[in-house]
Enzyme design. Structure first.
Site, PDB file in Angstrom:
ATOM      1  N   LYS A  83       0.857  -1.192   0.000  1.00  8.50           N
ATOM      2  CA  LYS A  83       0.000   0.000   0.000  1.00  8.50           C
ATOM      3  C   LYS A  83       0.885   1.231   0.000  1.00  8.50           C
ATOM      4  CE  LYS A  83      -4.528   0.100   2.203  1.00  8.50           C
ATOM      5  NZ  LYS A  83      -5.243   0.320   3.453  1.00  8.50           N
TER       6      LYS A  83
HETATM    7  O1  G3P Z   1      -9.495   0.863   4.033  1.00  8.84           O
HETATM    8  C1  G3P Z   1      -9.382   2.150   4.506  1.00  8.84           C
HETATM    9  C2  G3P Z   1      -9.857   2.262   5.902  1.00  8.84           C
HETATM   10  O2  G3P Z   1      -9.039   1.532   6.773  1.00  8.84           O
HETATM   11  C3  G3P Z   1     -10.098   3.636   6.365  1.00  8.84           C
HETATM   12  O3  G3P Z   1     -11.296   3.541   7.029  1.00  8.84           O
HETATM   13  O4  G3P Z   1     -13.013   4.114   8.616  1.00  8.84           O
HETATM   14  O5  G3P Z   1     -10.671   4.969   8.961  1.00  8.84           O
HETATM   15  O6  G3P Z   1     -12.092   5.885   7.146  1.00  8.84           O
HETATM   16  P1  G3P Z   1     -11.791   4.700   7.986  1.00  8.84           P
END
Ligand code: G3P
Length: 215
Positions: A83
């Protein structure tokens, strides 16, 4: 459509993978922190639990450092995907890794132009963060639609991972748009199984059967 789990909690991955619904895993530094163990060990274990792609994120801010980290991460297991953060340095690293045959997932994508650049850099995956767009009053799903439209015009190999998913309706909407992959927290995947009428229906059938048995 593939389902990835967006977690580094090995117990969650083990349970849901045993049901056959985990096609891959995405992690990031915040998620690895929640696993409360050395990140390398966590990634090794996840790669043993899941045969599909497991995304592991680099932390360096410049492409040379990203490439050093990427090579170490890629050596953990053959299913590791690197990533890299969106930006000129991340895309430079993505292009170099593509040339070496290492798959990348360009993360922190919030616009169609960023997704277009990721595809041109040869990313294997692109991760638009829809929940974070919704949080600031923009439509995350409209971005997915835009990216799918654009990718459909060309023969890019990049697959779209709908990321930053917060609830099961995000999965339904992504599926209606034909997104390649949704990566979701375990609680969202678990919620997909449930409906109150299913529970009521099961209880009624069971009760009816017990009455038959009682005669
Ligand atoms: O896959 C991306 C994710 O981990 C981010 O999620 O909920 O932190 O916006 P969030």
């Amino acid at each position: 459509m593939k389902f990835f789990l967006d977690t580094a909690i090995r117990e969650e991955i083990r349970d849901l993978a045993a049901l056959g619904f985990v096609d891959g895993v995405t992690t990031n530094p915040s998620l690895l922190k929640e696993a409360r163990a050395p990140y390398r060990r966590v990634l090794e274990e996840i790669c043993r639990l899941v045969s599909g792609p497991v995304s592991a994120e680099v932390l360096a801010e410049e492409s040379a450092g990203m490439l050093r980290e990427a090579r170490e991460l890629a050596a953990i297991a053959p299913n590791i995907v690197i990533k890299v953060p969106m930006g000129s340095e991340g895309l430079r690293a993505a292009a170099a890794l593509h040339a070496e045959g290492v798959g990348t997932n360009v993360t922190l994508v919030f616009s169609a132009n960023q997704a277009l650049l990721a595809a041109k850099a040869g990313a294997r995956f692109v991760s638009p963060f829809i929940g974070r767009l919704d949080d600031v009053g923009q439509s995350g799903m409209a971005l997915i639609e835009e990216i799918l439209d654009i990718y459909g015009n060309y023969d890019f190999e990049t697959e779209v991972i709908v990321a930053s998913v917060r609830h099961p309706m995000h999965v339904v909407e992504a599926a209606r748009l034909g997104a390649d992959i949704v990566t979701m927290p375990a609680k969202v995947l678990r919620a997909m199984f449930a409906h109150p009428l299913t529970d009521v229906g099961k209880a009624k059938f069971l009760e009816a059967w017990r009455e038959v048995e009682r005669g």
